[in-house]
Each structure stands twice: as C-alpha cells, then as structure tokens.
Design a protein around this motif. Structure first.
Motif, PDB file in Angstrom:
ATOM      1  N   LEU A 163      27.186  69.189 -63.145  1.00 16.13           N
ATOM      2  CA  LEU A 163      27.336  69.943 -61.904  1.00 16.13           C
ATOM      3  C   LEU A 163      27.953  69.053 -60.820  1.00 16.13           C
ATOM      4  O   LEU A 163      27.412  67.985 -60.502  1.00 16.13           O
ATOM      5  N   VAL A 164      29.080  69.504 -60.275  1.00 13.89           N
ATOM      6  CA  VAL A 164      29.836  68.731 -59.287  1.00 13.89           C
ATOM      7  C   VAL A 164      30.220  69.664 -58.140  1.00 13.89           C
ATOM      8  O   VAL A 164      30.537  70.836 -58.361  1.00 13.89           O
ATOM      9  N   PHE A 165      30.179  69.143 -56.921  1.00 13.52           N
ATOM     10  CA  PHE A 165      30.527  69.929 -55.729  1.00 13.52           C
ATOM     11  C   PHE A 165      31.940  69.560 -55.265  1.00 13.52           C
ATOM     12  O   PHE A 165      32.384  68.423 -55.419  1.00 13.52           O
ATOM     13  N   PHE A 166      32.611  70.548 -54.659  1.00  8.46           N
ATOM     14  CA  PHE A 166      33.959  70.346 -54.142  1.00  8.46           C
ATOM     15  C   PHE A 166      34.015  70.723 -52.658  1.00  8.46           C
ATOM     16  O   PHE A 166      33.338  71.662 -52.223  1.00  8.46           O
ATOM     17  N   ASP A 263      36.003  82.961 -58.138  1.00  9.04           N
ATOM     18  CA  ASP A 263      35.915  83.619 -56.825  1.00  9.04           C
ATOM     19  C   ASP A 263      35.540  82.596 -55.748  1.00  9.04           C
ATOM     20  O   ASP A 263      36.102  82.596 -54.642  1.00  9.04           O
ATOM     21  N   MET A 264      34.603  81.703 -56.067  1.00  3.86           N
ATOM     22  CA  MET A 264      34.258  80.653 -55.102  1.00  3.86           C
ATOM     23  C   MET A 264      35.474  79.769 -54.820  1.00  3.86           C
ATOM     24  O   MET A 264      35.727  79.368 -53.675  1.00  3.86           O
ATOM     25  N   LYS A 265      36.202  79.449 -55.886  1.00  8.08           N
ATOM     26  CA  LYS A 265      37.390  78.597 -55.736  1.00  8.08           C
ATOM     27  C   LYS A 265      38.405  79.245 -54.796  1.00  8.08           C
ATOM     28  O   LYS A 265      38.984  78.570 -53.929  1.00  8.08           O
ATOM     29  N   GLN A 266      38.606  80.555 -54.956  1.00  5.14           N
ATOM     30  CA  GLN A 266      39.548  81.262 -54.085  1.00  5.14           C
ATOM     31  C   GLN A 266      39.050  81.245 -52.638  1.00  5.14           C
ATOM     32  O   GLN A 266      39.843  81.091 -51.693  1.00  5.14           O
ATOM     33  N   LYS A 267      37.748  81.362 -52.470  1.00  7.22           N
ATOM     34  CA  LYS A 267      37.189  81.372 -51.109  1.00  7.22           C
ATOM     35  C   LYS A 267      37.281  79.990 -50.462  1.00  7.22           C
ATOM     36  O   LYS A 267      37.420  79.872 -49.245  1.00  7.22           O
ATOM     37  N   LEU A 268      37.214  78.925 -51.274  1.00  9.88           N
ATOM     38  CA  LEU A 268      37.455  77.589 -50.724  1.00  9.88           C
ATOM     39  C   LEU A 268      38.922  77.458 -50.312  1.00  9.88           C
ATOM     40  O   LEU A 268      39.230  76.934 -49.227  1.00  9.88           O
ATOM     41  N   ALA A 269      39.807  77.956 -51.149  1.00 11.57           N
ATOM     42  CA  ALA A 269      41.239  77.891 -50.833  1.00 11.57           C
ATOM     43  C   ALA A 269      41.567  78.706 -49.579  1.00 11.57           C
ATOM     44  O   ALA A 269      42.422  78.314 -48.768  1.00 11.57           O
ATOM     45  N   ASP A 270      40.878  79.844 -49.407  1.00 10.90           N
ATOM     46  CA  ASP A 270      41.153  80.728 -48.266  1.00 10.90           C
ATOM     47  C   ASP A 270      40.430  80.302 -46.997  1.00 10.90           C
ATOM     48  O   ASP A 270      40.606  80.927 -45.941  1.00 10.90           O
ATOM     49  N   GLY A 271      39.564  79.272 -47.111  1.00 14.99           N
ATOM     50  CA  GLY A 271      38.835  78.811 -45.940  1.00 14.99           C
ATOM     51  C   GLY A 271      37.588  79.616 -45.635  1.00 14.99           C
ATOM     52  O   GLY A 271      36.993  79.469 -44.557  1.00 14.99           O
ATOM     53  N   ILE A 276      31.819  74.299 -52.580  1.00 15.30           N
ATOM     54  CA  ILE A 276      31.602  75.095 -53.786  1.00 15.30           C
ATOM     55  C   ILE A 276      31.204  74.127 -54.893  1.00 15.30           C
ATOM     56  O   ILE A 276      31.101  72.909 -54.665  1.00 15.30           O
ATOM     57  N   PHE A 277      30.982  74.635 -56.084  1.00 18.22           N
ATOM     58  CA  PHE A 277      30.547  73.753 -57.163  1.00 18.22           C
ATOM     59  C   PHE A 277      30.966  74.343 -58.506  1.00 18.22           C
ATOM     60  O   PHE A 277      31.235  75.540 -58.642  1.00 18.22           O
ATOM     61  N   ALA A 278      31.005  73.466 -59.515  1.00 12.69           N
ATOM     62  CA  ALA A 278      31.377  73.877 -60.874  1.00 12.69           C
ATOM     63  C   ALA A 278      30.680  72.948 -61.854  1.00 12.69           C
ATOM     64  O   ALA A 278      30.057  71.957 -61.455  1.00 12.69           O
ATOM     65  N   PHE A 279      30.818  73.255 -63.141  1.00 13.25           N
ATOM     66  CA  PHE A 279      30.164  72.445 -64.153  1.00 13.25           C
ATOM     67  C   PHE A 279      31.151  71.522 -64.852  1.00 13.25           C
ATOM     68  O   PHE A 279      30.784  70.800 -65.769  1.00 13.25           O
ATOM     69  N   VAL A 297      41.394  68.650 -51.451  1.00 11.90           N
ATOM     70  CA  VAL A 297      40.057  68.925 -51.999  1.00 11.90           C
ATOM     71  C   VAL A 297      39.561  67.698 -52.766  1.00 11.90           C
ATOM     72  O   VAL A 297      40.329  67.036 -53.479  1.00 11.90           O
ATOM     73  N   ARG A 298      38.286  67.391 -52.595  1.00  8.35           N
ATOM     74  CA  ARG A 298      37.667  66.245 -53.276  1.00  8.35           C
ATOM     75  C   ARG A 298      36.316  66.664 -53.848  1.00  8.35           C
ATOM     76  O   ARG A 298      35.825  67.752 -53.577  1.00  8.35           O
TER      77      ARG A 298
END
Length: 408
Positions: A163-166, A263-271, A276-279, A297-298
């Motif tokens: 689990l990693v956060f972005f 969907d989370m990734k798109q919402k990070l891109a859209d501000g 967000i996070f992923a595995f 993004v980091r």
C-alpha cells in the motif's frame, strides 16, 4: 448470502475422496510435465480490468505457446469469486475432471475458501517448480502465508503488493504529509474534502479499512486469527469511530465515494483529491508515463508500515490442463517474465524473486530497470503490515455497509 457463499456452503456437505484431485501430475518429473502439457489449452482466469495487465498476459500467452506448445486463453474476470463459484458448481454437479478453470489469479480470501473446501490441486506443487529456486520466500514471508493461512505449495507467487500513497508536490507540501492513520485523519480535517477512499467491497477501499484497523485495534495480533464473534464489535469500534470522524471531512462528506483506484487517480489528476493510494508502488510512475497524472506526482508510505501481500496463481483440483497450468505458473516466476512484469513500461509489479539468487546478467537487468520518477526504491517502501486473517475482510465489509449504506 451471495451466490459464491451459497455455492461454497453447499460444497461443505459433499463427501471428499482422493479421486477428486486432478490428473496424476508429478512436478518433480518436469520433463514428463512438459510432455503432458504439450498441445494443451490453459484457461487462465484472471482479472481483466487493466489494459497493461491484459497486454502482459497476451505476451505470456505468446511466449508459452512458442516455447512449450501450450495455448493460454485469458478469461477476463471482474471478480475472482466468479471463477471460484464455477469450480464449486462443477464439484456439486460431479464434474471432478475436465473442469472449465485451469489456472486462477487468486486472492487471499478465495484461496482460503478453496483450500478449506479441498478445491485446489494437491498435494502442494509450487515449491517443486524449476524456477522456485529464484523465489525470495526467505525475505518475503507473505509468499508462504496468505492472509495468515499457510500456502503449503498450493499456489505459486507471481507478484508483490504494498500500500502506497500518492500526492502532487505542486499542490501539497511534502512536509505536511501524514505519517500514519492518525495523522492522516488530522490532515483530512485540516484539508476538508481532499481525501476519500473507494467504497468497500472494492479491493482498494477494503484495504484502506484493513490498514486503519491494523493501526487502531488494541492488539494487532488479534487480526492474525479468525474473527472472534464475541469481541468483534469492541475490536472494530476504534475503526468505525475513526471513519465517523473521517467521513465528516471527506470528499463530498462521504455522501459518495470514488468508484475504484482509477477513479481516485482521475480525481487526483483533476485536482478533486490531494492524496490517493494504490497497492502497486509503480502505479504513479506508470500513470505519469501514460499522461494520466502530472509529472509532479510523488509517492510516500507510513514509516511504521503499510499493508503488503503477495499475489498468486492456483490450479483447481479438476483442471482439464493441470500440466499446462503448472508450466504457465513456472514461466510466470522465471527471471525473464518477472523482469518484464516489474518494468513500469509493461506493468511495474514488484518481483517475488531474490536478486541474490539470480545470475549476474539477470541481476544486472533488474538493476537497470527505470522504475520511474514517482516510484519509491525498495528500501523506501517501509515495513510490511501483514494482512489480517481472511475472515476480517468479510466482517468489516458487512459492518461498513450496515453503518454507511443500509437505509441510505
């Protein structure tokens, strides 16, 4: 009770016998396995929701066909339980040979269910695969224990997860990033509407619940055992107290949730979201390379650890192509297949191999991989928090739905 659980429950009452095992395959006689596998078609049931993963499996299919004369058909799933339910239905119908599922990309919950119901090819075979010699089971304990249940060679690893956060460093100061679940809640309160998680039973959403539960439960060792019905309510009380506070400051005040990781990734891109996070630790780099996320993004993790696990492939007891399935499982842990899998240009999934066990040439090839600007180095990923016993997933998902969905 869903269909899969009805079918699994029905299987409990069926008598078992040694004749339920697949054909007599002896992986210690690999030449015989290769000969038996020649000309077989392997129906590989695997999640089909990612273009890059589907493309990787197409490459695997081509390589296995060229090298071993085995056809691999990717049966694209949206839920692994669907393949498990098919195997259960076949047993119920007495179809103990010639099953429709030959190989499954399986998760811990379904592995435990299939193992308990004796639905897997046995005895254990994974540790007899030729390429097992490269597997890093000494330093990756989740290879030998899946959701606290010993794997006993009944499934073969083919990738790691953590689990990693972005976040976007152009909008969020790295000095303000949370260091654990408690500080994540404090960050969310200071930045209302900028954090959320997918609604369970989405895999990523359920993983977030397990991460928080692992941090707030009074005794983490409880999670390594099956749920105790007598103490469950008290055990999860800190988790739901945490979520009650989080929801009041979450995106849309938790009246809605992101659908899933994309969907989370798109919402990070859209501000719309700031964290967000992923595995998959390489997800952010892969998204940057694909133009889906800005190159600012980091990644970060919690210093005291985040959930980690291993993903596996398993062979049902009634596979119609068990020899071919073992050959595919072996190819998946070959240095060549693992190298391509870890390359963010194709997938970016962490390897299950030990670098020290590889040849100089293979080790150099792994060292030369460009993991991407947003991917943390292995020594930056932090400690692994073990997955809870599989019984916790179902119970906390049910409790989450009862509290936040039922009646709304």
């Amino acid at each position: 009770m869903g269909l899969k659980r009805i079918l699994l429950a029905a299987a409990v009452g069926l008598s078992l016998s040694s004749s339920l095992h697949a054909a007599d395959i002896d992986p210690t006689n690999w030449d015989a396995v290769l000969e038996e596998a020649r000309g077989q078609t392997v129906y590989f049931n695997a999640w089909g929701g990612s273009e890059n993963i589907n493309a990787y499996l197409e490459w695997v299919s081509g390589e296995v066909n060229a090298r071993f004369d085995i056809a691999v058909v990717h049966v694209k799933l949206d839920d692994t339980a669907n393949a498990v339910a098919r195997v259960v239905a076949e047993r119920t119908a007495g179809r103990n040979e010639g099953g429709s599922v030959d190989l499954i990309w399986i998760n811990g919950e379904n592995f435990v269910a299939m193992k308990e119901q004796d639905l897997l090819l046995s005895p254990g075979w994974a540790q007899d695969l030729p390429n097992w010699q490269y597997v890093d089971f000494e330093n990756q304990p989740s290879i030998l224990t899946d959701f606290t249940v010993p794997t006993e060679g009944l499934q073969s690893p083919w990738g790691g997860a953590k689990l990693v956060f972005f976040y976007d460093e152009a909008r969020t100061d790295a000095a303000d990033l949370p260091q654990d679940a408690e500080s994540l809640l404090a960050w969310a309160k200071a930045n209302p509407g900028r954090f959320s998680y997918p609604a369970p039973p989405d895999f990523i959403g359920s993983s977030f619940l397990k991460q928080v539960l692992s941090e707030v439960i009074d005794d983490r060792e409880k999670l390594q055992r099956p749920v105790d019905p007598e103490t469950f309510e008290a055990d999860v009380a800190p988790l739901f107290a945490y979520l009650d506070e989080l929801h009041s400051v979450a995106w849309r005040s938790a009246a809605a949730f992101p659908q899933n990781y994309p969907d989370m990734k798109q919402k990070l891109a859209d501000g719309e979201l700031d964290i967000i996070f992923a595995f998959n630790p390489a997800e952010a780099s892969a998204a940057i390379a694909a133009g889906e996320l800005p190159d600012t993004v980091r990644s970060f993790t919690f210093p005291e650890g985040t959930l980690g696990n291993t993903h596996f492939v398993a062979v049902p007891y009634n596979s119609s192509a068990a020899a071919g399935a073992l050959v595919v499982a072996d190819f998946l842990i070959s240095p060549e297949a693992q190298l391509r899998k870890q390359d963010p240009a194709y997938w970016g999934d962490p390897t299950v191999l030990a670098m020290a066990k590889l040849s100089d040439a293979d080790r150099a090839a792994f060292d030369a991989l460009d993991l991407g600007v947003a991917t943390l180095a292995p020594d930056e990923l932090g400690p692994i928090i073990d997955e809870p016993h599989a019984s916790w997933m179902e119970r906390i998902e049910d409790e989450w739905r009862r509290r936040y969905i039922a009646g709304n």
